[in-house]
Design an enzyme around this catalytic site. Structure first.
Site, PDB file in Angstrom:
ATOM      1  N   CYS A 166       0.966  -1.340   0.002  1.00 47.47           N
ATOM      2  CA  CYS A 166       0.015  -0.085  -0.075  1.00 47.47           C
ATOM      3  C   CYS A 166       1.014   1.185  -0.002  1.00 47.47           C
ATOM      4  CB  CYS A 166      -0.978  -0.042   1.291  1.00 47.47           C
ATOM      5  SG  CYS A 166      -2.291   1.032   0.886  1.00 47.47           S
TER       6      CYS A 166
ATOM      7  N   GLU B  57      -2.107  -9.265   3.363  1.00 41.41           N
ATOM      8  CA  GLU B  57      -2.482  -9.616   4.939  1.00 41.41           C
ATOM      9  C   GLU B  57      -3.781  -9.876   5.317  1.00 41.41           C
ATOM     10  OE1 GLU B  57      -1.495  -6.763   3.965  1.00 41.41           O
ATOM     11  OE2 GLU B  57      -1.972  -5.039   5.062  1.00 41.41           O
TER      12      GLU B  57
ATOM     13  N   HIS C 280      -3.713  -5.107  -0.307  1.00 39.11           N
ATOM     14  CA  HIS C 280      -3.326  -5.836   1.084  1.00 39.11           C
ATOM     15  C   HIS C 280      -3.271  -7.301   1.143  1.00 39.11           C
ATOM     16  CE1 HIS C 280      -3.226  -2.003   3.506  1.00 39.11           C
ATOM     17  NE2 HIS C 280      -4.070  -1.699   2.620  1.00 39.11           N
TER      18      HIS C 280
END
Ligand code: XMP
Length: 515
Positions: free
Chosen positions: A87, A176, A174
């Site tokens: 990001c 994650e 993202h």
């Protein structure tokens, strides 16, 4: 402890809300991670790591000043390590390599197209869904970079650069977050590319931390540990016992701010694990100190210092005690503002609150672990499920659940009402699915009616939250019937309470404990 893990992933925290999630995901893949705020990163920390990950951030890359960019460039590009920017980290890397950033927002589930096959996308199809959360994006790269994936809005979703023999990747999305369907696969691919060591397992951790402590301590050294019956101090005590054996002195201090029945329960739990604690009943000492004190931080300070005074007295009576063991966990260190760059929210008295006059070496066997990892370690060490499932309970106990003036009357109200809240949840099988559940009382009064008489009593607030680590939390959607039963039980057994309320604010903006 002198040794540090090497060969893992250094997550440079630029202020993004998912930074710890990135770290957790890598640990799930068997790699040690450290999270360090950008301003605290130095050459030594970088040298210990195999690769760097740059987190997201609330900052805007376009608004960064030249001097700030220069600092980033020296630190990050001069690191000589493989890097993954996520990001904001992705945009920052693109900018450092001469790319263009423009205002273009993308939020939520987004489809990306892989335009160039690369090992970072092994296992990904040409089109995949990812999770986006940004206001700006990279629209072009300099000739140094290679675009690997694009979004429908022509934002660069992923790129790659070779820099001084190291590979550098940026991903706008993202990986994650679970909504990025193949996010874990991408993180795993990054680990393979960097050759980071997969030596992080909780069993290994116990061995590692035991060996590290053994290297440091002398054969006749004794250690003191304060146990509360909670998961953190119990796990710390079991690890410390492997090192100090019968030279470990576990102290259980009753500060008079414990929950109902807690003393007996804690003593019996610890004994069943082979820990015979020294029980210190210091109720009077603490309550005398706190009577009438209104300020929360002042109360925490008084309690923390009194604890330390008790430990100091014990240590002075036994010169062989050389160490003090604390159950500090990884987020404790960060949330208490001990790490520069993070803000202090509350003085958790067991972290960073040790006064300078308490001169003893500190050992922190859990300081690299997240809370749920501590629970896993506890399981490995044979702690029964019921103890592992106990709700976290703050070191300063019920004192942080009394708002306004501290009085014994309010303490008794909170103690009794909390018991009703917890017991009722157990009765309805809801206790284990929430993070914490308790009662709070302040100075506000509410007119009531008892029989035909006007009455005046306290407003009592029930706080029940769901959380995975205590850093963020949401109020639990407890069925109305159950709240109703709690409310009735509280008002019928506590004559000084006329009204019961339920706290319906998440953290942030609130915190879990009121004080
Ligand atoms: P807050 O209230 O900051 O709480 O949202 C986050 C978690 O930390 C616990 N807590 C404490 N634990 N000493 C502790 O050991 C403290 O002073 C303290 N204050 C809060 C709280 O119960 C929650 O789980």
């Amino acid at each position: 402890m002198g040794g540090e893990f090497t060969g893992g992933i250094l997550v440079i925290d630029l202020g993004g809300q998912y930074t710890h999630l990135i770290s957790r995901r890598f640990r799930e893949l068997g790699v040690y991670t450290s999270v360090v705020p950008y301003k605290s990163v130095d050459r030594t920390i970088i040298l210990r790591s195999k690769a760097l990950v740059l987190s997201g951030s609330p900052l805007s890359v376009s608004e960064l000043e030249e001097v700030e960019l220069k600092k980033f460039s020296e630190l990050i590009l001069g690191s000589n390590k493989p890097i993954l920017g996520i990001c904001f980290g992705h945009q920052l890397l693109a900018k450092l390599f001469g790319g263009t950033i423009e205002k273009k927002r993308e939020f939520g589930r987004t489809e990306i197209k892989i335009v160039k096959r690369d090992p970072i996308f092994d296992g990904w199809n040409e089109f995949e869904h990812v999770w986006m959360s940004h206001n700006e994006c990279v629209t072009s790269l300099s000739s140094l970079g290679e675009v690997l994936a694009l979004t429908e809005n022509e934002c660069v979703a992923a790129f790659k650069v070779f820099h001084e023999g190291n590979v550098i990747y940026g991903v706008q999305f993202h990986p994650e977050v679970k909504h990025t369907v193949k996010g874990s696969q991408l993180l795993e691919n990054f680990l393979k590319i960097t050759g980071a060591e997969r030596n992080w397992s909780l069993g290994n951790y116990v061995e590692y931390v035991t060996k590290e402590m053994m290297k440091e301590v002398g054969t006749n050294d004794k250690a003191l540990i304060a146990v509360s019956g909670g998961v953190d101090s119990t796990v710390s005590a079991l690890i410390a016992k492997r090192v100090f054996k019968d030279k470990l002195i576990a102290v259980f201090v009753n500060h008079g701010l414990l929950r109902e029945g807690e003393v007996e329960e804690v003593l019996s739990n610890l004994r069943s694990l082979g820990i015979e604690p020294l029980y210190v009943n210091a109720e009077d000492r603490f309550l005398k100190l706190l009577e009438g004190v209104s300020d929360c931080e002042e109360r925490r300070k008084l309690i923390g210092e009194e604890f330390v005074r008790i430990f100091k007295e014990l240590i002075e009576n036994d010169p062989e005690i050389k160490y003090f063991i604390q159950g500090t966990t990884y987020p404790d260190v960060i949330e208490s503002g001990v790490v520069s760059g993070s803000r202090k929210i509350k003085t958790h008295h067991n972290v960073g609150g040790i006064p300078s006059w308490f001169k003893i070496k500190i050992l922190e066997p859990l300081k690299y672990l997240y809370k749920d990892e501590v629970r896993e370690v506890g399981k490995l060490l044979g702690i029964p499920e019921a103890l592992l499932k106990r709700h976290p309970f703050p070191g300063p106990g019920l004192a942080v659940r009394i708002v306004g003036k501290f009085t014994k009357e309010k303490l008794e109200i909170v103690r009794k009402a909390s018991k009703i809240v917890e017991d009722t949840l157990r009765e309805y099988n809801l206790h284990d699915s929430v993070w914490q559940a308790f009662a709070v009382v302040g100075d506000d009064m509410w007119v009531g009616v008892k029989g035909d008489e006007r009455d005046q009593g306290y407003i009592l607030t029930i706080r029940i939250v769901e959380s995975s680590d205590g850093m963020t939390a949401d109020w639990a959607r407890i069925p109305h019937e159950v709240l109703d039963i709690m409310s009735r039980r509280i008002t019928s057994s506590l004559s000084k309470v006329t009204t019961v309320t339920y706290a319906i604010t998440s953290k942030p903006p609130s915190t879990i404990e009121p004080c």
